[in-house]
Motif scaffolding. Sequence first.
Motif, PDB file in Angstrom:
ATOM      1  N   GLY A  89      34.705  -7.659 -21.515  1.00 14.53           N
ATOM      2  CA  GLY A  89      33.818  -7.189 -22.591  1.00 14.53           C
ATOM      3  C   GLY A  89      32.641  -6.368 -22.113  1.00 14.53           C
ATOM      4  O   GLY A  89      31.917  -5.782 -22.928  1.00 14.53           O
ATOM      5  N   ALA A  90      32.420  -6.305 -20.788  1.00 11.46           N
ATOM      6  CA  ALA A  90      31.354  -5.454 -20.265  1.00 11.46           C
ATOM      7  C   ALA A  90      31.906  -4.112 -19.793  1.00 11.46           C
ATOM      8  O   ALA A  90      31.161  -3.261 -19.309  1.00 11.46           O
ATOM      9  N   GLY A  91      33.210  -3.909 -19.932  1.00 10.28           N
ATOM     10  CA  GLY A  91      33.837  -2.666 -19.465  1.00 10.28           C
ATOM     11  C   GLY A  91      33.772  -1.564 -20.509  1.00 10.28           C
ATOM     12  O   GLY A  91      33.154  -1.710 -21.565  1.00 10.28           O
ATOM     13  N   PHE A  92      34.415  -0.465 -20.189  1.00  6.86           N
ATOM     14  CA  PHE A  92      34.424   0.721 -21.058  1.00  6.86           C
ATOM     15  C   PHE A  92      34.949   0.363 -22.462  1.00  6.86           C
ATOM     16  O   PHE A  92      34.212   0.416 -23.460  1.00  6.86           O
ATOM     17  N   ILE A  93      36.183  -0.037 -22.565  1.00  5.18           N
ATOM     18  CA  ILE A  93      36.771  -0.309 -23.876  1.00  5.18           C
ATOM     19  C   ILE A  93      36.239  -1.630 -24.440  1.00  5.18           C
ATOM     20  O   ILE A  93      35.876  -1.722 -25.617  1.00  5.18           O
ATOM     21  N   GLY A  94      36.161  -2.648 -23.582  1.00  2.00           N
ATOM     22  CA  GLY A  94      35.705  -3.965 -24.039  1.00  2.00           C
ATOM     23  C   GLY A  94      34.336  -3.912 -24.694  1.00  2.00           C
ATOM     24  O   GLY A  94      34.094  -4.588 -25.701  1.00  2.00           O
ATOM     25  N   SER A  95      33.425  -3.094 -24.162  1.00  2.18           N
ATOM     26  CA  SER A  95      32.075  -3.042 -24.737  1.00  2.18           C
ATOM     27  C   SER A  95      32.113  -2.448 -26.140  1.00  2.18           C
ATOM     28  O   SER A  95      31.336  -2.833 -27.010  1.00  2.18           O
ATOM     29  N   HIS A  96      33.035  -1.522 -26.385  1.00  3.09           N
ATOM     30  CA  HIS A  96      33.177  -0.974 -27.739  1.00  3.09           C
ATOM     31  C   HIS A  96      33.849  -1.994 -28.670  1.00  3.09           C
ATOM     32  O   HIS A  96      33.530  -2.040 -29.862  1.00  3.09           O
ATOM     33  N   VAL A  97      34.755  -2.791 -28.123  1.00  2.00           N
ATOM     34  CA  VAL A  97      35.379  -3.845 -28.934  1.00  2.00           C
ATOM     35  C   VAL A  97      34.302  -4.838 -29.389  1.00  2.00           C
ATOM     36  O   VAL A  97      34.268  -5.248 -30.556  1.00  2.00           O
ATOM     37  N   VAL A  98      33.415  -5.175 -28.460  1.00  2.00           N
ATOM     38  CA  VAL A  98      32.330  -6.113 -28.791  1.00  2.00           C
ATOM     39  C   VAL A  98      31.482  -5.556 -29.939  1.00  2.00           C
ATOM     40  O   VAL A  98      31.188  -6.252 -30.911  1.00  2.00           O
ATOM     41  N   GLU A  99      31.138  -4.271 -29.846  1.00  2.00           N
ATOM     42  CA  GLU A  99      30.327  -3.654 -30.911  1.00  2.00           C
ATOM     43  C   GLU A  99      31.071  -3.635 -32.242  1.00  2.00           C
ATOM     44  O   GLU A  99      30.499  -3.925 -33.297  1.00  2.00           O
ATOM     45  N   ALA A 100      32.358  -3.298 -32.191  1.00  2.00           N
ATOM     46  CA  ALA A 100      33.143  -3.200 -33.433  1.00  2.00           C
ATOM     47  C   ALA A 100      33.314  -4.578 -34.077  1.00  2.00           C
ATOM     48  O   ALA A 100      33.264  -4.713 -35.307  1.00  2.00           O
ATOM     49  N   LEU A 101      33.507  -5.605 -33.254  1.00  2.00           N
ATOM     50  CA  LEU A 101      33.646  -6.957 -33.802  1.00  2.00           C
ATOM     51  C   LEU A 101      32.355  -7.383 -34.502  1.00  2.00           C
ATOM     52  O   LEU A 101      32.375  -7.914 -35.610  1.00  2.00           O
ATOM     53  N   ARG A 102      31.242  -7.099 -33.838  1.00  2.00           N
ATOM     54  CA  ARG A 102      29.955  -7.478 -34.410  1.00  2.00           C
ATOM     55  C   ARG A 102      29.740  -6.755 -35.739  1.00  2.00           C
ATOM     56  O   ARG A 102      29.322  -7.365 -36.724  1.00  2.00           O
ATOM     57  N   ALA A 103      30.078  -5.458 -35.761  1.00  2.00           N
ATOM     58  CA  ALA A 103      29.886  -4.664 -36.983  1.00  2.00           C
ATOM     59  C   ALA A 103      30.769  -5.177 -38.118  1.00  2.00           C
ATOM     60  O   ALA A 103      30.452  -4.983 -39.286  1.00  2.00           O
ATOM     61  N   SER A 104      31.881  -5.847 -37.771  1.00  2.00           N
ATOM     62  CA  SER A 104      32.766  -6.390 -38.811  1.00  2.00           C
ATOM     63  C   SER A 104      32.435  -7.844 -39.142  1.00  2.00           C
ATOM     64  O   SER A 104      33.217  -8.520 -39.810  1.00  2.00           O
ATOM     65  N   GLY A 105      31.307  -8.324 -38.642  1.00  2.00           N
ATOM     66  CA  GLY A 105      30.867  -9.671 -39.011  1.00  2.00           C
ATOM     67  C   GLY A 105      31.440 -10.792 -38.172  1.00  2.00           C
ATOM     68  O   GLY A 105      31.328 -11.965 -38.536  1.00  2.00           O
ATOM     69  N   HIS A 106      32.074 -10.446 -37.033  1.00  2.00           N
ATOM     70  CA  HIS A 106      32.608 -11.484 -36.157  1.00  2.00           C
ATOM     71  C   HIS A 106      31.598 -11.831 -35.064  1.00  2.00           C
ATOM     72  O   HIS A 106      30.579 -11.164 -34.907  1.00  2.00           O
ATOM     73  N   GLU A 107      31.954 -12.859 -34.288  1.00  2.00           N
ATOM     74  CA  GLU A 107      31.056 -13.279 -33.215  1.00  2.00           C
ATOM     75  C   GLU A 107      31.746 -13.098 -31.864  1.00  2.00           C
ATOM     76  O   GLU A 107      32.511 -13.956 -31.423  1.00  2.00           O
ATOM     77  N   PRO A 108      31.507 -11.950 -31.202  1.00  2.00           N
ATOM     78  CA  PRO A 108      32.147 -11.723 -29.905  1.00  2.00           C
ATOM     79  C   PRO A 108      31.400 -12.425 -28.780  1.00  2.00           C
ATOM     80  O   PRO A 108      30.175 -12.496 -28.787  1.00  2.00           O
ATOM     81  N   LEU A 109      32.164 -12.972 -27.831  1.00  2.00           N
ATOM     82  CA  LEU A 109      31.575 -13.553 -26.629  1.00  2.00           C
ATOM     83  C   LEU A 109      32.141 -12.791 -25.435  1.00  2.00           C
ATOM     84  O   LEU A 109      33.357 -12.710 -25.274  1.00  2.00           O
ATOM     85  N   VAL A 110      31.255 -12.246 -24.602  1.00  2.00           N
ATOM     86  CA  VAL A 110      31.713 -11.449 -23.456  1.00  2.00           C
ATOM     87  C   VAL A 110      32.076 -12.362 -22.292  1.00  2.00           C
ATOM     88  O   VAL A 110      31.314 -13.271 -21.947  1.00  2.00           O
ATOM     89  N   TYR A 111      33.247 -12.094 -21.709  1.00  2.00           N
ATOM     90  CA  TYR A 111      33.667 -12.812 -20.509  1.00  2.00           C
ATOM     91  C   TYR A 111      34.092 -11.757 -19.501  1.00  2.00           C
ATOM     92  O   TYR A 111      35.153 -11.145 -19.634  1.00  2.00           O
ATOM     93  N   ASP A 112      33.245 -11.502 -18.502  1.00  2.00           N
ATOM     94  CA  ASP A 112      33.489 -10.364 -17.603  1.00  2.00           C
ATOM     95  C   ASP A 112      32.789 -10.615 -16.275  1.00  2.00           C
ATOM     96  O   ASP A 112      31.591 -10.911 -16.256  1.00  2.00           O
ATOM     97  N   VAL A 113      33.500 -10.463 -15.173  1.00  2.00           N
ATOM     98  CA  VAL A 113      32.881 -10.646 -13.844  1.00  2.00           C
ATOM     99  C   VAL A 113      31.759  -9.667 -13.595  1.00  2.00           C
ATOM    100  O   VAL A 113      30.873  -9.938 -12.778  1.00  2.00           O
TER     101      VAL A 113
END
Length: 330
Positions: free
Chosen positions: A8-32
Motif C-alpha cells: 500500500g506504500a507503492g506506486f499502485i497500492g498508494s492509489h488504491v488506498v486513496e480510492a478506497l478511502r474516497a469510497s468510504g472504506h477503511e484501508p490499512l497499509v501493509y508494506d515493508v
Amino acid sequence: MRVLVTGGAGFIGSHVVEALRASGHEPLVYDVREDPGADVRNPAAVARALAGVDAVCHQAAMVGLGNGVADAAEYVSRNDLGTAVLVAAMAEARVRRLVLAGSMVVYGEGRYTCPRHGVVRPGPRAVADLDAGRFEPSCPHCGAELRPGLVGEDAPADPRNVYAATKLAQEHLAAAWARGTGGSAVSLRYHNVYGPRMPRDTPYAGVASFFRSALARGEAPRVFEDGRQRRDFVHVRDVAEANVAALESPAAPGVLIAYNTGSGQPRTVGEMAHALADAYGGPSPVVTGEYRLGDVRHITADSARLRADLGWQPQVGFAEGMREFARNTP
Ligand SMILES: NC(=O)c1ccc[n+]([C@@H]2O[C@H](COP(=O)([O-])OP(=O)(O)OC[C@H]3O[C@@H](n4cnc5c(N)ncnc54)[C@H](O)[C@@H]3O)[C@@H](O)[C@H]2O)c1
Ligand SMILES: [Zn+2]
C-alpha cells in the motif's frame, strides 16, 4: 469495508488506498517500505495485520524484469512465498475476499492471426530476426507476418520470464485458497500502468518513466525496435478504481476470476513517446532499432469482461493522462 492493502506504500497500492478511502472504506497499509516488520512473508505479522479485516487487496510484489534468472529466488520469495504466507493466514483468520494485482505478462506473446492458419501462438523471436530489424513475430507454420489481436482471459498462460512465472503462480495460489476455503478471489491483470508516483530510473521502471526522465534531462526519448510495438497504457487512478470495484463486487465463492485491466485502446510505444515529448515541448523521440531479448512485441488484451461484470470504465484519456504525467516530473 476494512481492507488490508499489501504494498500500500507503492506506486499502485498508494492509489488504491486513496480510492478506497474516497469510497468510504477503511484501508490499512501493509508494506515493508513503510514498516520493516510489515513483510508479507512474516506469518506472525500478517496474522496480526489481518485482525478485524474484511478483505485483502494484495499489491505487494517485486516488479519488473530485474536481472533475469539471477534474481529468481528473490522474485519467488517475495511474490510466491509472500502470497502463500498471506493466503494461509487469511484461511486461519477466515478472511474470505482477496483481490490480487495480476499482470498481462502471464500471456507471453499473446494472440495473433495468420492469414492462412488463423489464430496461432508464435514462439520467442529469433536473435537473427531482431538483428535484421524483423520485429513482427511470424507464423510458426508458414512464416507469414502475423496480425496482433486482443487477448482474452481464457487465452493459455505462457509466462516468458521469472517475474511472469511468479505472477502466474500467485494466481494459482489464490485459486487454491479460494477452492480450499470458499473464499472469493479476483485477479486484475494490469496492462502498462502509468501516472503520478510511478517509480523512475530503477531497473524495474516502466517505459513511460524512462522517456520522461530522458525528457527531463533535455534528451530525446530512445524508442526501441521500430516504435510500432503495441501496448495498452492504463492510468493508475483507473487501476485503483478497478480494485475498488472488484472489492465491492458480489462474491463468487470458491473460485478465482481473472480480469484484463487495460484502457481498451492500444497505442504504440512510439505514439506514447511522441505524446510525452509534445507535452514537454521536445526533444522529439528517436527510434533506435535496439531491442531487449525478453520483450514481447505486442501486448494488448481485451478488457471487456471487466467492464461488463464490474461496471468499470476507464476515466483518464491517453492524451490527458500523458500530459499530466509529463508535468509531474519527480
Ligand atoms: N506497474 C505496472 O505497470 C504493473 C503491471 C502489472 C502488474 N503490476 C503489479 O502491481 C503490483 C504493484 O506494483 P507497483 O507498480 O505499484 O510496484 P511498487 O514497487 O511501486 O509497489 C510494490 C510495493 O510492494 C512492497 N513490497 C515488496 N515486497 C514486499 C514484501 N515482501 N512485503 C511487503 N511489502 C512488499 C514494496 O515495498 C512496494 O511498496 C505488483 O503486484 C505488480 O506485480 C504492476
Ligand atoms: Zn501461417
